[in-house]
Design a protein around this motif. Structure first.
Motif, PDB file in Angstrom:
ATOM      1  N   GLY A  86       1.009  -1.225   0.190  1.00  0.00           N
ATOM      2  CA  GLY A  86      -0.008   0.061   0.094  1.00  0.00           C
ATOM      3  C   GLY A  86       0.865   1.322   0.062  1.00  0.00           C
ATOM      4  O   GLY A  86       0.244   2.019  -0.268  1.00  0.00           O
TER       5      GLY A  86
ATOM      6  N   GLU B 122      -4.615   5.561   1.251  1.00  0.00           N
ATOM      7  CA  GLU B 122      -5.913   4.438   0.852  1.00  0.00           C
ATOM      8  C   GLU B 122      -6.768   5.265   2.050  1.00  0.00           C
ATOM      9  O   GLU B 122      -6.456   5.315   3.081  1.00  0.00           O
ATOM     10  CB  GLU B 122      -5.692   2.491   1.677  1.00  0.00           C
ATOM     11  CG  GLU B 122      -4.979   2.285   1.095  1.00  0.00           C
ATOM     12  CD  GLU B 122      -4.569   1.105   0.977  1.00  0.00           C
ATOM     13  OE1 GLU B 122      -5.523   0.353   1.875  1.00  0.00           O
ATOM     14  OE2 GLU B 122      -3.676  -0.009   0.550  1.00  0.00           O
TER      15      GLU B 122
ATOM     16  N   SER C  14      -1.403  -0.662   3.927  1.00  0.00           N
ATOM     17  CA  SER C  14      -2.698  -0.947   4.216  1.00  0.00           C
ATOM     18  C   SER C  14      -3.446  -2.115   5.479  1.00  0.00           C
ATOM     19  O   SER C  14      -2.146  -2.326   6.337  1.00  0.00           O
ATOM     20  CB  SER C  14      -2.616  -2.635   2.595  1.00  0.00           C
ATOM     21  OG  SER C  14      -2.515  -1.504   1.715  1.00  0.00           O
TER      22      SER C  14
ATOM     23  N   ILE D 168      -1.505  -5.613  -1.971  1.00  0.00           N
ATOM     24  CA  ILE D 168      -2.436  -6.430  -0.993  1.00  0.00           C
ATOM     25  C   ILE D 168      -3.129  -7.410  -0.650  1.00  0.00           C
ATOM     26  O   ILE D 168      -3.083  -8.660   0.685  1.00  0.00           O
ATOM     27  CB  ILE D 168      -3.251  -5.127  -1.021  1.00  0.00           C
ATOM     28  CG1 ILE D 168      -1.922  -4.296  -1.100  1.00  0.00           C
ATOM     29  CG2 ILE D 168      -3.796  -5.360  -0.152  1.00  0.00           C
ATOM     30  CD1 ILE D 168      -3.279  -2.517  -1.520  1.00  0.00           C
TER      31      ILE D 168
ATOM     32  N   SER E  82      -7.383   3.384  -3.208  1.00  0.00           N
ATOM     33  CA  SER E  82      -6.152   3.505  -3.453  1.00  0.00           C
ATOM     34  C   SER E  82      -6.139   5.271  -4.036  1.00  0.00           C
ATOM     35  O   SER E  82      -5.913   5.547  -5.270  1.00  0.00           O
ATOM     36  CB  SER E  82      -4.580   3.260  -3.562  1.00  0.00           C
ATOM     37  OG  SER E  82      -3.878   3.485  -3.445  1.00  0.00           O
TER      38      SER E  82
ATOM     39  N   CYS F  39     -10.366  -8.620  -4.331  1.00  0.00           N
ATOM     40  CA  CYS F  39      -9.052  -7.593  -3.985  1.00  0.00           C
ATOM     41  C   CYS F  39      -9.352  -7.065  -5.859  1.00  0.00           C
ATOM     42  O   CYS F  39      -9.834  -8.575  -6.412  1.00  0.00           O
ATOM     43  CB  CYS F  39      -8.258  -7.641  -3.632  1.00  0.00           C
ATOM     44  SG  CYS F  39      -7.702  -7.788  -2.382  1.00  0.00           S
TER      45      CYS F  39
ATOM     46  N   VAL G 130     -11.228  -4.321  -1.423  1.00  0.00           N
ATOM     47  CA  VAL G 130     -10.394  -3.239  -1.387  1.00  0.00           C
ATOM     48  C   VAL G 130      -9.902  -3.118  -3.570  1.00  0.00           C
ATOM     49  O   VAL G 130     -10.003  -3.549  -3.917  1.00  0.00           O
ATOM     50  CB  VAL G 130      -8.571  -4.065  -1.618  1.00  0.00           C
ATOM     51  CG1 VAL G 130      -7.725  -3.197  -1.904  1.00  0.00           C
ATOM     52  CG2 VAL G 130      -8.254  -4.168   0.303  1.00  0.00           C
TER      53      VAL G 130
END
Length: 281
Positions: free
Chosen positions: A31, A243, A94, A117, A211, A104, A186
Motif C-alpha cells: 500500500g 488508502e 494497507s 495487498i 488508493s 481485491c 479493496v
C-alpha cells in the motif's frame, strides 16, 4: 543514485522496474509508495510499490508511459542505469489482518499495487477473491502472480479478448448479489473504476478501501497538492493515505483535480518528444 537492477516490458508502454534501494526494501509495506526523480532537471512523481525484496534490496515499481517523465524513463533508462532520487516508503500501509473474505479488485495499472495487498491478506488468513481487468488482453499483466496470491481469480477485459467481457465491477456485483458473505473489499485503479466499485459495495455495506492517486509533489504533507475530500473533510493522500474509505471519498472532486494541469502536462510531453526527435535526428 539508485541503480535499475531489472527492466521488463509488461504491456505496450508499461514497464516493470526493479530498483536497488535496500533501506526502502526492508521498510516497505503493501500500500505504500515512493517518489522518484530521474535527474536534476526531472520532476518528482509518485509510484506505488508493487513488491519489495529485503534479501536483494530490490523495490519493484510498474510504470505506464503517459507523461513526460514516464515516457523519458521508458525511452532512456535501462537495467544498469541510475536514477537520481528514489524516496520512500511513503504513506500509510494497507490494513492487513484477518477480516474473513476479502475481494481485491485491480483495474489497469492498479493490478500492480493490488497484488502485494492480496498476497499479504491471504498470508494473514483471509480468503482472497481477486478481480483484475484491463481494456484489452494486451494490457493485462501479473495474471500468474495474482493467481498465486488469491484463492480465486476472475479476469475481465472490456472487449472480451481475454477472460470475461465487461468491467471489474460486474463480477463484484454478481458475487455480492449472490449472498456470499464478503467482509472487505479493496479496489485500486482509475478513479472512475474505484468509484464504480465503491457504489457497488455501498448497498451491501461492505467496507471498501481505495488508493487515491491525486496530484502530488513532495509526498510528505507539506505542499497540500494531494488534498482530497473524504467524509466532508480535507485529507492529504500522501500522509493520511493513500488508502481511504471508498464510501466517503468525493470522487468527482478527485477526478476534476487530476485534470487540473492537463494542459501543462501535454505541453511538457510535446516538448520532450520534440527534443528527443532532434536528438535522434
Amino acid at each position: 543514485m539508485y541503480r535499475i537492477l531489472e527492466k521488463h516490458e509488461l504491456a505496450p508502454e508499461v514497464h516493470e522496474y526493479v530498483i536497488e534501494a535496500p533501506e526502502i526494501a526492508r521498510a516497505a509495506r503493501p500500500g505504500q509508495f515512493i517518489v522518484l526523480r530521474l535527474h536534476e532537471r526531472g520532476e518528482r512523481i509518485p509510484l506505488t510499490i508493487a513488491d519489495a525484496d529485503p534479501q536483494t534490496g530490490g523495490v519493484t515499481i510498474v510504470v505506464q508511459e503517459v507523461g513526460k517523465t514516464t515516457r523519458e524513463m521508458g525511452d532512456r533508462f535501462a537495467a544498469g542505469d541510475e536514477i537520481l532520487d528514489f524516496v520512500g516508503p511513503l504513506g500509510r500501509p494497507s490494513e492487513i489482518e484477518n477480516f474473513g473474505t476479502v475481494i481485491c479488485v485491480g483495474g489497469g495499472l492498479g493490478i500492480a499495487p493490488v497484488y502485494p495487498i492480496a498476497r499479504a491478506l491471504r498470508k494473514a488468513g483471509n480468503t482472497v477473491i481477486g478481480i483484475i481487468g484491463a481494456r484489452t488482453e494486451d494490457l493485462l499483466f501479473y495474471i500468474d502472480r495474482m493467481e498465486g496470491a488469491c484463492d480465486e481469480l476472475i479476469v475481465t477485459t472490456d472487449d472480451g479478448s481475454y477472460g470475461r467481457k465487461g468491467f471489474t465491477s460486474d463480477p463484484l456485483t454478481e458475487i455480492l448479489a449472490s449472498g456470499r458473505k464478503v467482509d472487505r473489499a479493496v479496489a485500486i485503479g482509475p478513479a472512475v473504476m474505484m468509484k464504480a466499485c465503491a457504489e457497488v459495495t455501498r448497498p451491501f455495506k461492505v467496507p471498501t478501501m481505495v488508493s487515491l492517486d491525486s496530484i502530488m509533489i513532495d509526498g510528505t504533507g507539506m505542499c497540500g497538492g494531494c488534498r482530497v475530500e473524504v467524509g466532508g473533510e480535507t485529507k492529504f493522500a500522501c500522509v493520511d493515505g493513500p488508502e481511504f474509505d471508498g464510501h466517503k471519498v468525493n470522487f468527482d472532486l478527485l477526478i476534476s483535480r487530476q485534470r487540473f494541469y492537463v494542459e501543462e502536462e501535454r505541453c511538457a510531453l510535446e516538448r520532450y518528444l520534440k527534443e528527443r526527435q532532434g536528438t535522434v535526428g
